[in-house]
Scaffold this motif. Structure first.
Motif, PDB file in Angstrom:
ATOM      1  N   ASP A 222      21.837  45.401  22.263  1.00  0.00           N
ATOM      2  CA  ASP A 222      23.063  46.185  22.051  1.00  0.00           C
ATOM      3  C   ASP A 222      22.843  47.308  21.037  1.00  0.00           C
ATOM      4  N   VAL A 223      21.863  48.180  21.339  1.00  0.00           N
ATOM      5  CA  VAL A 223      21.530  49.251  20.391  1.00  0.00           C
ATOM      6  C   VAL A 223      21.751  50.647  20.975  1.00  0.00           C
ATOM      7  N   GLY A 224      22.214  50.748  22.219  1.00  0.00           N
ATOM      8  CA  GLY A 224      22.565  52.036  22.789  1.00  0.00           C
ATOM      9  C   GLY A 224      21.371  52.910  23.113  1.00  0.00           C
ATOM     10  N   PRO A 225      21.621  54.148  23.569  1.00  0.00           N
ATOM     11  CA  PRO A 225      20.520  55.050  23.948  1.00  0.00           C
ATOM     12  C   PRO A 225      19.612  55.415  22.791  1.00  0.00           C
ATOM     13  N   GLN A 226      20.188  55.516  21.548  1.00  0.00           N
ATOM     14  CA  GLN A 226      19.329  55.793  20.398  1.00  0.00           C
ATOM     15  C   GLN A 226      18.345  54.649  20.179  1.00  0.00           C
ATOM     16  N   GLY A 227      18.849  53.421  20.321  1.00  0.00           N
ATOM     17  CA  GLY A 227      17.978  52.262  20.187  1.00  0.00           C
ATOM     18  C   GLY A 227      16.934  52.211  21.285  1.00  0.00           C
ATOM     19  N   LEU A 228      17.313  52.634  22.498  1.00  0.00           N
ATOM     20  CA  LEU A 228      16.342  52.689  23.585  1.00  0.00           C
ATOM     21  C   LEU A 228      15.224  53.656  23.253  1.00  0.00           C
ATOM     22  N   GLY A 229      15.587  54.799  22.679  1.00  0.00           N
ATOM     23  CA  GLY A 229      14.560  55.754  22.261  1.00  0.00           C
ATOM     24  C   GLY A 229      13.615  55.156  21.236  1.00  0.00           C
TER      25      GLY A 229
END
Length: 386
Positions: A222-229
């Motif tokens: 649950d870390v969003g697109p920034q976390g995906l990056g």
């Protein structure tokens, strides 16, 4: 391209939240390589390699423009992404054999090992910066990712066109099936090379988890697109640090045993990542996995040009690219199918275990690879050897 891959993964998964879609993107990139890579390798030994590499960048630039248009129109279907993935696969098939064969033709043999390590550093810089910047730009505005990617592709094209050195065609005469398949035959009869390439194929095929990172970022961590990056950047950070150390100190002894150890270590890291529910632990596991993978990449990419005659490097690189794409793009498809059947977490854990098993089995299957000590002692295989 690594910036764009972050955006593509998030957009594709967001359309239907189906893990199989992520795998199908990888399959779409792999199929053209399977069909075109071997003939393209023959072209890389007949035509100027710089020209073929530049042509591939032109196609990739067109893909980035098309992705920008798709995003501006809402990106509500996965079909355009699959179609453009096919085009990306075609570009890789055309350009990768020529591009990978350029470095050995630009530097003297005595500094080739160091040059290949430095090439890996340059590549890892893009893998470190690309996903992080891509995730940030995507969070601000999805279109920004592809707009910046287009600009950088044009810069890359200018760099390739500006080259004034590099091997041109040396293979002459009629093109027959025997000539096209010369790279396949060389790899098949050179156990050290065949073992190194096939080890990477099966290790990453089972152990790779990059295609599933959007699932972990969105549904598990649950870390969003920034976390995906950040998750996409973590392996590259580990790879970058490992490449710096290799370029500075090099792997002077026990190259073969080191290759098997780092592949097994990569599998263990994937197991830890699959079990993790904390962002810091997931980042740490991926970072260490990237470091292990970098050592494996440098060893394999150094063994290939050292044992391959220059007039066959395009064709041998094409075969290697099919293996690499089999581990990456086809591995992405395998990951998507496994995640759809048993879930993302079990898929990653089982894949990590399989990678460790592969390392152990390959040690027994390719003893000549396990016995490799100094890379500098490797020499090109005689073309007329059996």
């Amino acid at each position: 391209m690594t910036m764009a891959s972050v955006a593509i993964g998030w957009q594709v998964y967001s359309v239907r939240e189906n893990p199989l879609d992520l795998g199908l993107v990888g399959l779409a990139e792999f199929l053209p390589l399977l069909l075109l890579a071997i003939p393209a390798g023959n072209l890389a030994d007949r035509l100027p390699r710089r020209t073929l590499y530049a042509l591939a960048i032109v196609v990739d630039t067109f893909v980035a423009v098309a992705l920008l248009v798709v995003t501006l129109r809402g990106a509500g279907s996965v079909v355009p992404f699959f179609t453009l993935a096919l085009m990306t696969g075609c570009a890789s098939a055309i350009g990768a054999p020529a591009g990978r064969a350029l470095t050995p033709s630009l530097v003297p043999q005595e500094i080739l090992v160091s040059a290949l390590a430095q090439r890996s550093i340059a590549f890892q810089l893009s893998l470190v910066a690309g996903p992080a910047v891509g995730g940030l730009l995507f969070a601000l505005k999805a279109e920004l990712v592809y707009a910046v990617a287009i600009v950088l592709q044009i810069v890359a094209l200018g760099c390739v066109v500006a080259m004034r050195k590099g091997r041109v065609s040396v293979t002459t005469g009629a093109v027959g099936l025997d000539e096209v398949l010369a790279g396949v035959r060389l790899i098949r009869r050179t156990k050290v090379l065949f073992g190194a390439i096939s080890l990477d194929l099966f290790a990453v095929l089972f152990g790779g988890a990059v295609a599933l990172l959007p699932i972990f970022a969105k549904d598990i961590l649950d870390v969003g697109p920034q976390g995906l990056g950040l998750l996409r950047t973590a392996p590259a950070i580990g790879s970058f640090v490992a490449a710096l150390l290799i370029a500075r100190f090099s792997i002077r002894r026990r190259a073969g045993p080191t290759l098997f150890v780092v592949v097994a270590g990569f599998g263990v890291c994937m197991i830890v990542f699959g079990l993790s529910r904390e962002m810091w632990l997931s980042m740490a596991a991926l970072t260490l996995a990237g470091a292990f993978d970098m050592v494996s990449v440098v060893l394999r990419s150094t063994i290939l040009p050292l044992v391959t005659p220059d007039e066959l490097r395009g064709r041998v690189n094409a075969v290697e690219m099919v293996f690499i794409s089999g581990s990456n793009e086809l591995g992405a498809f395998e990951s998507g199918v496994a995640a759809a059947l048993i879930g993302a977490v079990p898929a990653v854990i089982v894949g990590g275990v399989a990678t460790v098993v592969v390392a152990a089995v390959w040690w027994r299957l390719f003893p000549s690879l396990a016995r490799v000590d100094r890379l500098d002692d490797l020499r090109p295989v005689a073309l007329d050897s059996g």
